[in-house]
Design a protein around this motif. Structure first.
Motif, PDB file in Angstrom:
ATOM      1  N   CYS A 194     -10.914  -2.066  -3.076  1.00  0.00           N
ATOM      2  CA  CYS A 194     -11.920  -2.440  -4.077  1.00  0.00           C
ATOM      3  C   CYS A 194     -12.410  -1.230  -4.868  1.00  0.00           C
ATOM      4  N   ASP A 195     -12.325  -0.040  -4.283  1.00  0.00           N
ATOM      5  CA  ASP A 195     -12.765   1.181  -4.963  1.00  0.00           C
ATOM      6  C   ASP A 195     -11.672   1.807  -5.832  1.00  0.00           C
TER       7      ASP A 195
ATOM      8  N   VAL B 253      -9.887  -0.125  -8.142  1.00  0.00           N
ATOM      9  CA  VAL B 253      -9.733  -0.953  -9.336  1.00  0.00           C
ATOM     10  C   VAL B 253     -10.256  -0.225 -10.568  1.00  0.00           C
ATOM     11  N   GLU B 254     -11.487   0.244 -10.515  1.00  0.00           N
ATOM     12  CA  GLU B 254     -12.102   0.879 -11.683  1.00  0.00           C
ATOM     13  C   GLU B 254     -11.396   2.171 -12.100  1.00  0.00           C
ATOM     14  N   PRO B 255     -11.051   3.064 -11.168  1.00  0.00           N
ATOM     15  CA  PRO B 255     -10.421   4.317 -11.602  1.00  0.00           C
ATOM     16  C   PRO B 255      -9.085   4.155 -12.326  1.00  0.00           C
TER      17      PRO B 255
ATOM     18  N   GLY C 164      -8.237   1.295 -13.958  1.00  0.00           N
ATOM     19  CA  GLY C 164      -8.418   0.392 -15.084  1.00  0.00           C
ATOM     20  C   GLY C 164      -7.522  -0.832 -15.075  1.00  0.00           C
TER      21      GLY C 164
ATOM     22  N   SER D 180      -6.729  -4.813 -12.997  1.00  0.00           N
ATOM     23  CA  SER D 180      -7.380  -5.874 -12.228  1.00  0.00           C
ATOM     24  C   SER D 180      -7.094  -5.694 -10.738  1.00  0.00           C
ATOM     25  N   GLN D 181      -7.905  -6.352  -9.918  1.00  0.00           N
ATOM     26  CA  GLN D 181      -7.728  -6.250  -8.464  1.00  0.00           C
ATOM     27  C   GLN D 181      -6.359  -6.756  -8.029  1.00  0.00           C
TER      28      GLN D 181
END
Length: 118
Positions: A64-65, A67-69, A71, A73-74
């Motif tokens: 889950c950590d 996903v953002e770095p 860019g 989708s999960q």
């Protein structure tokens, strides 16, 4: 001037910290393993994921950590992580509802060694 600013042909000579572990011709199974691992790294998202995992101070990162770095989708991140696990470059562990990932140092070292072999 940093190394990144130097033109490719003017890069300083890199000296290996240690000799390659093997200097023989690869066996067919070794070549198959390395090809699968290099193919897994031939995607920019997967390469970035390995970089994020390898540089994490805690040694393991929750999916889950990640996903953002990167860019993405999960589901896309999970797919890329599965490819890395299947290639033997990353290991996973379920903790409750989350899956945590970490690099396999020996696999990364084998890739370094293969590239360093002359």
């Amino acid at each position: 001037m940093t190394v990144r600013e130097l033109p490719v042909l003017d890069q300083p000579e890199v000296v290996a910290c240690c000799a390659p572990l093997a200097a023989e011709v690869l066996t067919a199974p070794e070549a198959d393993t390395l090809a699968k691992q290099f193919a897994a790294l031939a995607d920019p998202v997967r390469l970035r994921l390995v970089s994020l995992l390898a540089t994490d101070e805690g040694g393991a990162v929750c999916a889950c950590d990640l996903v953002e770095p990167v860019g993405r989708s999960q589901p896309t991140v999970s797919h890329h992580l599965k490819v890395l696990v299947d290639a033997g470059l990353v290991t996973s562990e379920r903790r409750g509802r989350n899956v945590w990932y970490a690099t396999v140092p020996a696999a990364l070292e084998a890739l370094r060694t293969a590239l360093a072999a002359r």
